[in-house]
Write a protein that holds these residues in place. Structure first.
Motif, PDB file in Angstrom:
ATOM      1  N   VAL A  41       0.834  -1.205   0.000  1.00 33.42           N
ATOM      2  CA  VAL A  41       0.000   0.000   0.000  1.00 33.42           C
ATOM      3  C   VAL A  41       0.873   1.262   0.000  1.00 33.42           C
ATOM      4  O   VAL A  41       0.662   2.181  -0.795  1.00 33.42           O
ATOM      5  N   GLN A  42       1.873   1.291   0.885  1.00 33.27           N
ATOM      6  CA  GLN A  42       2.696   2.498   1.018  1.00 33.27           C
ATOM      7  C   GLN A  42       3.655   2.667  -0.156  1.00 33.27           C
ATOM      8  O   GLN A  42       3.912   3.785  -0.597  1.00 33.27           O
ATOM      9  N   ALA A  43       4.184   1.553  -0.667  1.00 30.79           N
ATOM     10  CA  ALA A  43       5.154   1.642  -1.771  1.00 30.79           C
ATOM     11  C   ALA A  43       4.517   2.276  -2.998  1.00 30.79           C
ATOM     12  O   ALA A  43       5.178   2.993  -3.749  1.00 30.79           O
ATOM     13  N   ALA A  44       3.211   2.046  -3.189  1.00 29.93           N
ATOM     14  CA  ALA A  44       2.520   2.621  -4.348  1.00 29.93           C
ATOM     15  C   ALA A  44       2.567   4.157  -4.284  1.00 29.93           C
ATOM     16  O   ALA A  44       2.782   4.828  -5.291  1.00 29.93           O
ATOM     17  N   ARG A  45       2.397   4.708  -3.079  1.00 31.57           N
ATOM     18  CA  ARG A  45       2.460   6.174  -2.905  1.00 31.57           C
ATOM     19  C   ARG A  45       3.880   6.689  -3.101  1.00 31.57           C
ATOM     20  O   ARG A  45       4.106   7.714  -3.733  1.00 31.57           O
ATOM     21  N   LYS A 231      -8.896  15.016  12.971  1.00 27.41           N
ATOM     22  CA  LYS A 231      -9.299  14.601  11.631  1.00 27.41           C
ATOM     23  C   LYS A 231      -9.440  15.813  10.705  1.00 27.41           C
ATOM     24  O   LYS A 231      -9.081  15.748   9.535  1.00 27.41           O
ATOM     25  N   ALA A 232      -9.927  16.923  11.248  1.00 22.78           N
ATOM     26  CA  ALA A 232     -10.032  18.148  10.455  1.00 22.78           C
ATOM     27  C   ALA A 232      -8.630  18.608  10.027  1.00 22.78           C
ATOM     28  O   ALA A 232      -8.405  18.996   8.874  1.00 22.78           O
ATOM     29  N   TRP A 233      -7.696  18.510  10.947  1.00 25.47           N
ATOM     30  CA  TRP A 233      -6.288  18.864  10.663  1.00 25.47           C
ATOM     31  C   TRP A 233      -5.743  17.950   9.558  1.00 25.47           C
ATOM     32  O   TRP A 233      -5.086  18.394   8.628  1.00 25.47           O
ATOM     33  N   GLY A 234      -6.050  16.677   9.642  1.00 27.46           N
ATOM     34  CA  GLY A 234      -5.645  15.720   8.606  1.00 27.46           C
ATOM     35  C   GLY A 234      -6.212  16.097   7.240  1.00 27.46           C
ATOM     36  O   GLY A 234      -5.517  16.019   6.228  1.00 27.46           O
ATOM     37  N   GLU A 235      -7.468  16.550   7.229  1.00 28.03           N
ATOM     38  CA  GLU A 235      -8.103  16.985   5.970  1.00 28.03           C
ATOM     39  C   GLU A 235      -7.373  18.195   5.393  1.00 28.03           C
ATOM     40  O   GLU A 235      -7.085  18.249   4.196  1.00 28.03           O
ATOM     41  N   LEU A 236      -7.092  19.167   6.264  1.00 28.92           N
ATOM     42  CA  LEU A 236      -6.374  20.358   5.813  1.00 28.92           C
ATOM     43  C   LEU A 236      -5.010  19.964   5.228  1.00 28.92           C
ATOM     44  O   LEU A 236      -4.611  20.454   4.176  1.00 28.92           O
ATOM     45  N   LEU A 237      -4.328  19.031   5.901  1.00 27.43           N
ATOM     46  CA  LEU A 237      -2.996  18.627   5.449  1.00 27.43           C
ATOM     47  C   LEU A 237      -3.053  17.894   4.111  1.00 27.43           C
ATOM     48  O   LEU A 237      -2.205  18.106   3.247  1.00 27.43           O
ATOM     49  N   SER A 238      -4.077  17.041   3.930  1.00 33.00           N
ATOM     50  CA  SER A 238      -4.091  16.330   2.642  1.00 33.00           C
ATOM     51  C   SER A 238      -4.463  17.279   1.509  1.00 33.00           C
ATOM     52  O   SER A 238      -4.027  17.079   0.378  1.00 33.00           O
ATOM     53  N   GLU A 239      -5.223  18.330   1.808  1.00 35.63           N
ATOM     54  CA  GLU A 239      -5.509  19.323   0.778  1.00 35.63           C
ATOM     55  C   GLU A 239      -4.256  20.142   0.444  1.00 35.63           C
ATOM     56  O   GLU A 239      -3.976  20.458  -0.697  1.00 35.63           O
ATOM     57  N   ARG A 240      -3.504  20.437   1.491  1.00 35.83           N
ATOM     58  CA  ARG A 240      -2.342  21.302   1.332  1.00 35.83           C
ATOM     59  C   ARG A 240      -1.114  20.562   0.778  1.00 35.83           C
ATOM     60  O   ARG A 240      -0.303  21.148   0.062  1.00 35.83           O
ATOM     61  N   GLY A 243      -0.861  13.914  -2.149  1.00 37.96           N
ATOM     62  CA  GLY A 243       0.034  12.850  -2.608  1.00 37.96           C
ATOM     63  C   GLY A 243       1.070  12.427  -1.586  1.00 37.96           C
ATOM     64  O   GLY A 243       1.788  11.451  -1.798  1.00 37.96           O
ATOM     65  N   SER A 244       1.192  13.162  -0.459  1.00 30.20           N
ATOM     66  CA  SER A 244       2.203  12.822   0.539  1.00 30.20           C
ATOM     67  C   SER A 244       1.915  11.467   1.176  1.00 30.20           C
ATOM     68  O   SER A 244       0.773  11.027   1.206  1.00 30.20           O
ATOM     69  N   VAL A 245       2.961  10.855   1.690  1.00 37.14           N
ATOM     70  CA  VAL A 245       2.795   9.599   2.407  1.00 37.14           C
ATOM     71  C   VAL A 245       2.496   9.944   3.861  1.00 37.14           C
ATOM     72  O   VAL A 245       3.268  10.654   4.505  1.00 37.14           O
ATOM     73  N   ARG A 246       1.363   9.467   4.369  1.00 33.06           N
ATOM     74  CA  ARG A 246       0.934   9.841   5.704  1.00 33.06           C
ATOM     75  C   ARG A 246       1.482   8.892   6.759  1.00 33.06           C
ATOM     76  O   ARG A 246       1.241   7.687   6.706  1.00 33.06           O
ATOM     77  N   LEU A 247       2.222   9.448   7.701  1.00 30.62           N
ATOM     78  CA  LEU A 247       2.665   8.668   8.853  1.00 30.62           C
ATOM     79  C   LEU A 247       1.786   9.035  10.031  1.00 30.62           C
ATOM     80  O   LEU A 247       1.171  10.104  10.052  1.00 30.62           O
ATOM     81  N   SER A 248       1.715   8.140  11.003  1.00 28.51           N
ATOM     82  CA  SER A 248       0.918   8.416  12.193  1.00 28.51           C
ATOM     83  C   SER A 248       1.655   7.860  13.400  1.00 28.51           C
ATOM     84  O   SER A 248       2.386   6.877  13.296  1.00 28.51           O
ATOM     85  N   ILE A 249       1.456   8.484  14.552  1.00 30.00           N
ATOM     86  CA  ILE A 249       2.075   7.970  15.770  1.00 30.00           C
ATOM     87  C   ILE A 249       1.167   6.953  16.441  1.00 30.00           C
ATOM     88  O   ILE A 249       1.523   6.362  17.438  1.00 30.00           O
ATOM     89  N   PRO A 253      -4.961   0.228  11.312  1.00 32.66           N
ATOM     90  CA  PRO A 253      -5.362  -1.086  10.792  1.00 32.66           C
ATOM     91  C   PRO A 253      -4.432  -1.489   9.651  1.00 32.66           C
ATOM     92  O   PRO A 253      -3.851  -0.631   8.999  1.00 32.66           O
ATOM     93  N   CYS A 254      -4.310  -2.805   9.414  1.00 29.80           N
ATOM     94  CA  CYS A 254      -3.429  -3.296   8.341  1.00 29.80           C
ATOM     95  C   CYS A 254      -3.882  -2.743   6.991  1.00 29.80           C
ATOM     96  O   CYS A 254      -5.063  -2.728   6.674  1.00 29.80           O
ATOM     97  N   GLY A 255      -2.916  -2.265   6.198  1.00 28.99           N
ATOM     98  CA  GLY A 255      -3.227  -1.779   4.854  1.00 28.99           C
ATOM     99  C   GLY A 255      -3.862  -0.400   4.839  1.00 28.99           C
ATOM    100  O   GLY A 255      -4.326   0.061   3.802  1.00 28.99           O
ATOM    101  N   ALA A 256      -3.878   0.288   5.989  1.00 36.04           N
ATOM    102  CA  ALA A 256      -4.495   1.621   6.063  1.00 36.04           C
ATOM    103  C   ALA A 256      -3.692   2.614   5.232  1.00 36.04           C
ATOM    104  O   ALA A 256      -2.517   2.390   4.924  1.00 36.04           O
ATOM    105  N   GLU A 257      -4.338   3.716   4.926  1.00 34.25           N
ATOM    106  CA  GLU A 257      -3.703   4.772   4.145  1.00 34.25           C
ATOM    107  C   GLU A 257      -2.537   5.373   4.930  1.00 34.25           C
ATOM    108  O   GLU A 257      -1.531   5.767   4.370  1.00 34.25           O
TER     109      GLU A 257
END
Ligand SMILES: [Zn+2]
Length: 318
Positions: A41-45, A231-240, A243-249, A253-257
């Motif tokens: 999933v991540q390699a595709a991005r 989640k609102a912050w996440g929305e703003l970031l994906s708009e801004r 195509g970036s690869v999203r990391l999370s602390i 779930p397996c295969g998540a974005e």
């Protein structure tokens, strides 16, 4: 670059990031770590960046500000716990550069301002934390990290912090009653529970005199707001940063974005540098709550006159 080489490079980069993969959530967990499904999933991005010959851009919403509970942390400012996490991320960009010359850039999207009112951190403490984080990043050897705050959103320039949060919510947030319904129906429960637990612990300070039940109720109510704003912050970031690869602390779930990563080694999958302290155990550091370090008989180490981390007796501070 041939298709095969491009694909192989993207997978090699992703494998480096997966080295820090967190155990994923509950029943949706990865069968093993590092996980081949998550790798795909991540390699595709990542491949999109490789195809364009550009540095791979990772976006990591994290480093909000220190927990307001003095039983968990050493104070308001980032300390060795954050330094170790930043060094890990900066080192990761250097390791990417070894397999892919344009390298990688990790944009830390410091999100404390987004929900400071709901987590009980005063805005001036967020500002001080961000400023120190910036100095720490400037001092890193590989220059692979960047910092982005709500205050950096051009449309919000000159607005006061309370109004910034209102505008973010108006523009990007899911209505609270809608979110509540989804969580009650079983969606995003792991995240909601973890946030509730942190808020409960953060409020359960040595000074707190109310009942546990009242604190629990209050933590649950505020957790909805924290999840909503994150989640609102996440929305703003994906708009801004499309195509970036999203990391999370947080575990994912397996295969998540998003890809859940560890920043500093810890026994608790949800513990973060800003909810804990660094404890030196011989050659290595682990992340624990301050009260735990003290209960173990660890002693406080100061650097440049400021509390930095704990060290176990008989162990040299690193
Ligand atoms: Zn997986």
């Amino acid at each position: 670059m041939t298709d095969t080489l491009r694909r192989r490079t993207a997978r090699a980069i992703t494998a480096l990031v997966l080295d820090g993969q967190r155990r994923s959530t509950g029943t949706e967990g990865c069968a093993r770590l590092p996980c081949p499904t998550c790798l795909d999933v991540q390699a595709a991005r990542v491949e999109t960046f490789v195809a364009a010959g550009r540095p791979v851009r990772f976006v990591l919403p994290a480093f909000p500000g220190k927990s307001p509970n003095s039983a968990k942390v050493l104070g308001v400012l980032p300390d060795t716990a954050e330094r170790l996490a930043l060094e890990y991320l900066d080192g990761l960009t250097a390791r990417v550069r070894e397999v892919y010359a344009p390298g990688a850039r990790i944009l830390i999207c410091s999100d404390g301002r987004v929900f400071s009112d709901a987590v009980g951190i005063p805005d001036p403490h967020i500002t001080a934390y961000q400023r120190e984080l910036h100095s720490m990043i400037e001092a890193l050897p590989h220059r692979g990290l960047g910092l982005f705050h709500l205050d950096d959103v051009p449309e919000l320039a000159g607005t006061d912090h309370r109004r910034m949060r209102e505008l973010l919510t108006e523009r990007y947030a899911e209505p609270l009653d809608h979110l509540r319904k989804r969580i009650r129906a079983g969606e995003e429960v792991a995240l909601y529970r973890a946030v509730t637990r942190f808020l409960f612990e953060d409020g359960n300070t040595p000074e707190y005199t109310g009942s546990r039940a009242a604190l629990q109720r209050d933590a649950r109510a505020r957790a909805y707001v924290v999840v909503q704003r994150s989640k609102a912050w996440g929305e703003l970031l994906s708009e801004r940063f499309p195509g970036s690869v999203r990391l999370s602390i947080h575990p994912q779930p397996c295969g998540a974005e998003k890809l859940g990563v560890h920043l500093v080694s810890t026994a608790d999958d949800w513990l973060t540098p800003w909810h804990g302290v660094a404890l030196a155990e011989g050659e290595r550091f682990v992340l624990v709550k301050r009260a735990h370090a003290e209960a173990c008989g660890a002693s406080l180490v100061c650097v440049d006159g400021r509390p930095s981390h704990y060290a176990l007796p008989g162990v040299a501070a690193a």
